[in-house]
Enzyme design. Structure first.
Site, mmCIF file in Angstrom:
data_model
loop_
_atom_site.group_PDB
_atom_site.id
_atom_site.type_symbol
_atom_site.label_atom_id
_atom_site.label_comp_id
_atom_site.label_asym_id
_atom_site.label_seq_id
_atom_site.Cartn_x
_atom_site.Cartn_y
_atom_site.Cartn_z
ATOM 1 N N THR A 102 55.535 50.976 -2.924
ATOM 2 C CA THR A 102 55.655 51.163 -4.387
ATOM 3 C C THR A 102 54.517 50.311 -5.262
ATOM 4 O O THR A 102 54.574 49.030 -5.068
ATOM 5 C CB THR A 102 56.974 50.892 -5.157
ATOM 6 O OG1 THR A 102 57.763 51.559 -4.286
ATOM 7 C CG2 THR A 102 56.952 50.817 -6.791
ATOM 8 N N LYS A 177 57.201 57.863 -8.239
ATOM 9 C CA LYS A 177 58.051 56.568 -7.779
ATOM 10 C C LYS A 177 58.407 55.689 -8.894
ATOM 11 O O LYS A 177 59.559 55.258 -8.706
ATOM 12 C CB LYS A 177 57.135 55.952 -6.547
ATOM 13 C CG LYS A 177 57.987 55.052 -5.927
ATOM 14 C CD LYS A 177 59.212 55.488 -5.275
ATOM 15 C CE LYS A 177 60.114 54.156 -4.610
ATOM 16 N NZ LYS A 177 59.613 53.346 -3.559
ATOM 17 N N LYS A 245 59.851 43.052 -8.572
ATOM 18 C CA LYS A 245 58.687 43.624 -8.559
ATOM 19 C C LYS A 245 58.462 44.939 -9.182
ATOM 20 O O LYS A 245 57.481 45.229 -9.903
ATOM 21 C CB LYS A 245 58.196 43.586 -7.118
ATOM 22 C CG LYS A 245 56.736 44.132 -6.844
ATOM 23 C CD LYS A 245 56.623 45.393 -6.365
ATOM 24 C CE LYS A 245 57.373 45.802 -5.183
ATOM 25 N NZ LYS A 245 57.171 47.203 -4.456
#
Length: 309
Positions: A102, A177, A245
């Site tokens: 990601t 995503k 994150k």
């Protein structure tokens, strides 16, 4: 197009998702070399029958398909372009790199132009967790050239239940995503808040879970993550730090687009608070422990951390 009988695959990153995908590829008959900075993970993969390497370049030597299943863009950068990176390897015929992490969409979009001629790249983030990775049943959000899809086809068939083809350039895979992670992070944070409120009101955790999972307020994340809370088990299937994150990427993308993301920002703060409380490496459902400390609720006893707090 490579087949399992002839393709050589490198899996760089043997965390929960990478290990599962690597073992699924072994089961499918591929020759797989794994690489990770965690020596225990490397040893576990060797014990499962895989070949191991100490650097990305060594792992990618003679490989046709290279999966990069690491944590963030910085790690992708090191794996591909570092001193011992993939681009320095003598790759196999018709090589393709699957960027499975990601990362910010702009980072993924820029990658193909940075690779040597002849190397194709798929922007191919994955979703599904460790169990689906091991079962070869991931969801892959992929974008890239038709040549990249063709070179990766047999590997994608072995690791994924669904491959979403999202365009002929890199970037859209990571964009989708990001939408998924926005929802996942908000849903986990909301599930924890809802369960914590119920506990603060004196309700039984099992009762809350039973009623909500049969009602309109249910979500996949509530059903999955609150089961971890009921079990008192915070073993990291997906850690709090992952969502610190990922929600950071979401909110930074919103800032770059001048697009408001108030729910994402609130969820990011909850995961950050959990990380600051020392829970970063626990399962992301441990975000509920923030409420335990702030409001004095009592969670089900933890199976693996000495008491849930």
């Amino acid at each position: 197009m490579s087949t399992a009988s002839q393709a050589r695959v490198a899996v760089i990153g043997l965390g929960a998702m990478g290990m599962g995908a690597a073992r699924a590829l072994l089961d499918a008959g591929f020759e797989v070399t794994g690489c990770d900075t965690n020596t225990e993970a490397v040893q576990a993969f060797a014990a499962a029958g895989g070949t191991t390497a100490s650097t990305p370049a060594e792992a990618a030597r003679h490989a046709n398909v290279i999966l990069v299943i690491v944590v963030n863009a910085e790690q992708v950068e090191a794996v591909l372009f570092g001193d011992q990176g993939v681009i320095h390897a003598d790759l196999g015929a018709d090589p393709v790199i699957l960027q499975n992490a990601t990362v910010p969409p702009a980072f993924a979009e820029a990658l193909p132009a940075r690779l040597p001629a002849g190397i194709e790249l798929l922007d191919a983030p994955i979703s599904g967790g460790a169990v689906k990775a091991r079962d070869g049943a991931l969801s892959v959000m992929a974008s890239g050239t038709s040549a990249a899809f063709a070179r990766a086809e047999s590997v994608l068939e072995s690791i994924a239940a669904t491959v979403h083809r999202l365009g002929d350039q890199c970037g859209p895979g990571s964009s989708v995503k990001l939408v998924n992670q926005l929802l996942a992070g908000i849903h986990i944070s909301a599930a924890a808040e809802a369960m914590a409120l119920g506990l603060r009101m004196g309700l039984d955790a099992e009762t809350i879970y039973r009623v909500i999972t049969a009602s309109a307020g249910n979500s996949w994340m509530f059903e999955n993550r609150m089961a971890h809370v009921l079990e008192g088990d915070y073993s990291p299937r997906s850690a709090v730090e992952i969502f610190v994150k990922d929600m950071g990427i979401v909110t930074e993308t919103g800032r770059s687009l001048r697009f408001p993301l108030p729910l994402s920002a609130a969820a990011q703060q909850q995961f950050t608070a959990a990380s600051a409380a020392g829970l970063g490496r626990e399962d992301d459902s441990a975000v509920i422990k923030v409420y335990e400390r702030l409001a004095g609720i009592r969670l089900p006893a933890a199976a693996n951390d000495g008491g849930g707090g």
